[in-house]
Design an enzyme around this catalytic site. Sequence first.
Site, mmCIF file in Angstrom:
data_model
loop_
_atom_site.group_PDB
_atom_site.id
_atom_site.type_symbol
_atom_site.label_atom_id
_atom_site.label_comp_id
_atom_site.label_asym_id
_atom_site.label_seq_id
_atom_site.Cartn_x
_atom_site.Cartn_y
_atom_site.Cartn_z
ATOM 1 N N LYS A 232 14.592 -23.081 -12.063
ATOM 2 C CA LYS A 232 13.906 -23.635 -13.088
ATOM 3 C C LYS A 232 14.668 -24.709 -13.758
ATOM 4 O O LYS A 232 15.895 -24.357 -14.235
ATOM 5 C CB LYS A 232 13.556 -22.571 -14.256
ATOM 6 C CG LYS A 232 12.858 -23.052 -15.416
ATOM 7 C CD LYS A 232 13.053 -22.106 -16.556
ATOM 8 C CE LYS A 232 12.441 -22.701 -17.891
ATOM 9 N NZ LYS A 232 12.805 -22.028 -18.991
ATOM 10 N N THR B 174 13.044 -18.281 -24.746
ATOM 11 C CA THR B 174 12.086 -18.126 -25.821
ATOM 12 C C THR B 174 11.840 -16.531 -26.176
ATOM 13 O O THR B 174 11.631 -16.466 -27.497
ATOM 14 C CB THR B 174 10.609 -18.568 -25.348
ATOM 15 O OG1 THR B 174 10.817 -19.827 -24.804
ATOM 16 C CG2 THR B 174 9.504 -18.592 -26.190
ATOM 17 N N TYR C 291 18.501 -20.739 -13.128
ATOM 18 C CA TYR C 291 17.901 -21.346 -14.579
ATOM 19 C C TYR C 291 18.969 -22.342 -14.946
ATOM 20 O O TYR C 291 19.948 -21.985 -15.436
ATOM 21 C CB TYR C 291 17.557 -19.879 -15.512
ATOM 22 C CG TYR C 291 16.860 -20.379 -16.773
ATOM 23 C CD1 TYR C 291 16.499 -21.650 -17.055
ATOM 24 C CD2 TYR C 291 16.626 -19.428 -17.742
ATOM 25 C CE1 TYR C 291 16.213 -21.985 -18.246
ATOM 26 C CE2 TYR C 291 15.992 -19.764 -18.932
ATOM 27 C CZ TYR C 291 15.918 -20.738 -19.247
ATOM 28 O OH TYR C 291 15.172 -21.136 -20.670
#
Length: 305
Positions: free
Chosen positions: A172, A47, A143
Amino acid sequence: MYKPYGVIPPIITPFDAEGHVDFAAMAKMAVFLVDGGVHGLFPFGTTGEFYALHDDEFVKGLETVRDAVAGKTTRSGKPIQLIAGCSHITTREVIRLIKLVEQVGGYDAVSVLTPMFISQTQEELYTYYKTIADSTTMPVLLYNNPPKTNVNIAPATAARLARDCGNIIGIKDSSGDMTNCGEYLRLTADQRDHFQVIMGRDTMIYAGLHYGCSGAVASCANVAPRVVADIYDKFMEGDWKGALEAQYRLAPLRIACSMGTFPEVIKEGLTLQGIPVGKCLDPIQELTPDQKEKLRSVLADMKLL
């Protein structure tokens, strides 16, 4: 060893009209999110358009976020967690970024995405992450984001890394696949003293918490920090009905993100709330007028305008 928990937004990176990082706006964003009830901040994730930054911007951005929330705490009085995104295509470049984070100081962990563009085998992924973990004393958060990188960290590979690397402290999971997330949890159950699973799909936070996730890295928390924090806080308080209501309230915003190239909807959502953060860097384009109006309607229904 650090244990990630709660709602940790991957904070957006504001840019000015010339495409330079707006550090003053970044500091304000950090404070806005913490005041909104989040439990940590994660600069330079997906993001945060991590792929667009020069080293000096990366370092100053880390310092800006750290200093903006220095001394601030969560609603329960705990320090604000800080996780730095350190993602690149090659092992050596990831290690170089981690060394920059070490020099900045003040960060609880680094997050490392699977390499983009190339398609690694599971053995290559294992070696990639083990080499990175061995290069630092910092906690490392795996991730997994196969929709963006076309590579999935297999649950067996994650479990092997959890067992073999003491400073790999969690993963994650942005796969959107609850079976995949569940297998991360099942296969690392005996490592829970140091390995956590973090939900990375905003529409599945409530489900992930029930399954055993310790929190969420949620992009929509940039726009609706209190709504997302409520999913976790109410869940932990035993108010499952309230947590589910917060999850339902959030869902239309996350679904609306499909209207534009990620993360432009997040930035437009902030702009509509009167929080100027600029647009994403080219080639990502602004939403169309019709898309902006649809997003405005979503935010109005969420009572965020």
